[in-house]
Enzyme design. Sequence first.
Site, PDB file in Angstrom:
ATOM      1  CG  ASP A 188      -6.511  52.710  10.163  1.00 57.50           C
ATOM      2  OD1 ASP A 188      -6.839  53.832   9.739  1.00 57.50           O
ATOM      3  OD2 ASP A 188      -7.034  51.660   9.779  1.00 57.50           O
ATOM      4  CG  ASN A 245      -9.212  41.334   5.311  1.00 60.55           C
ATOM      5  OD1 ASN A 245      -9.851  42.326   5.660  1.00 60.55           O
ATOM      6  ND2 ASN A 245      -7.909  41.238   5.489  1.00 60.55           N
ATOM      7  CG  HIS A 289      -9.283  45.158   7.466  1.00 57.03           C
ATOM      8  ND1 HIS A 289      -8.137  45.227   6.725  1.00 57.03           N
ATOM      9  CD2 HIS A 289     -10.055  46.189   7.018  1.00 57.03           C
ATOM     10  CE1 HIS A 289      -8.214  46.244   5.880  1.00 57.03           C
ATOM     11  NE2 HIS A 289      -9.361  46.838   6.034  1.00 57.03           N
ATOM     12  CD  GLU A 309      -5.369  43.393   7.721  1.00 58.53           C
ATOM     13  OE1 GLU A 309      -6.512  42.963   7.442  1.00 58.53           O
ATOM     14  OE2 GLU A 309      -4.721  44.118   6.947  1.00 58.53           O
TER      15      GLU A 309
HETATM   16  P1  PGA Z   1     -12.234  51.277   1.608  1.00 62.25           P
HETATM   17  O1  PGA Z   1     -11.411  50.551   2.769  1.00 62.25           O
HETATM   18  O2  PGA Z   1     -13.188  52.204   2.279  1.00 62.25           O
HETATM   19  O3  PGA Z   1     -11.168  52.027   0.828  1.00 62.25           O
HETATM   20  O4  PGA Z   1     -12.897  50.217   0.823  1.00 62.25           O
HETATM   21  C1  PGA Z   1     -12.073  50.067   3.877  1.00 62.25           C
HETATM   22  C2  PGA Z   1     -11.104  49.293   4.744  1.00 62.25           C
HETATM   23  O5  PGA Z   1     -10.160  48.674   4.200  1.00 62.25           O
HETATM   24  O6  PGA Z   1     -11.290  49.282   5.965  1.00 62.25           O
END
Ligand code: PGA
Length: 242
Positions: A67, A136, A138, A143
């Site tokens: 992404d 959450n 995702h 999402e």
């Molecule tokens: P993080 O993000 O590794 O910075 O915790 C993970 C994500 O949001 O997929």
Amino acid sequence: MRIHILKDYEEVSTKAASVVSSQIILKPNSVLGLATGSTPLGMYQKLVEMYNDQMVGFSEVITFNLDEYLGLNPEHPQSYNYYMYNNLFNKVNLSEDRINIPSGDIDKLEEFCKEYDQKIDRAGGIDLQVLGIGTNGHIGFNEPDHILKTGTHVVELAQETIEANSRFFDSLDEVPRRAISMGMSSIMRAKKILLLASGENKAEAIKRTISGEITTEVPASLLQLHPDVTVVVDKKAAKLIG
Ligand code: PGA
């Protein structure tokens, strides 16, 4: 799912780097799906160390990133392009024409998304997809929703994601509201998946991913349907799964 519960972030990073390097050693022209965020940073550092020690090489590897924020150009320090070039691509012998990562400043979005999926297909699909997880649930920027998109698409980021990611920006207002993300089908069609999590704030998401109901409201729960998922978490992230 194979679940490895390790002591801390350091051990998660070492294990993750060994899964990725083994993949490349066994199949030098592997197609890797790569993730950004704070979680895989240690893994990338260790892969760079392994490369410097001549334990693994990237000359035939092809990469597809999950992404990118829309509205940030690739030179922006919080863009995922900047992150990937600084933490991996510029530090190993990956050739530029084998790197695929959405850019946040493209204008023909629909065309780009279609082409990105076709490129993944032409490369033979993803051999190993590395994933972090949002609080959450995702994965990529897929999402929680009542439906999930199959292919690469434009996403409106969830408020929880905007708030979680604001730690990287000077203010909440600076966090982009939209992103491009690989869809669930590109992720689910990867031959192998490596899901990483560290820290207590991921414990609920990990519990719902591993043992909760399979629901689009927790996109990572769909991984229960995948035949080859390795979950590598530290004790804090595993707090609710014992
Ligand atoms: P993080 O993000 O590794 O910075 O915790 C993970 C994500 O949001 O997929």
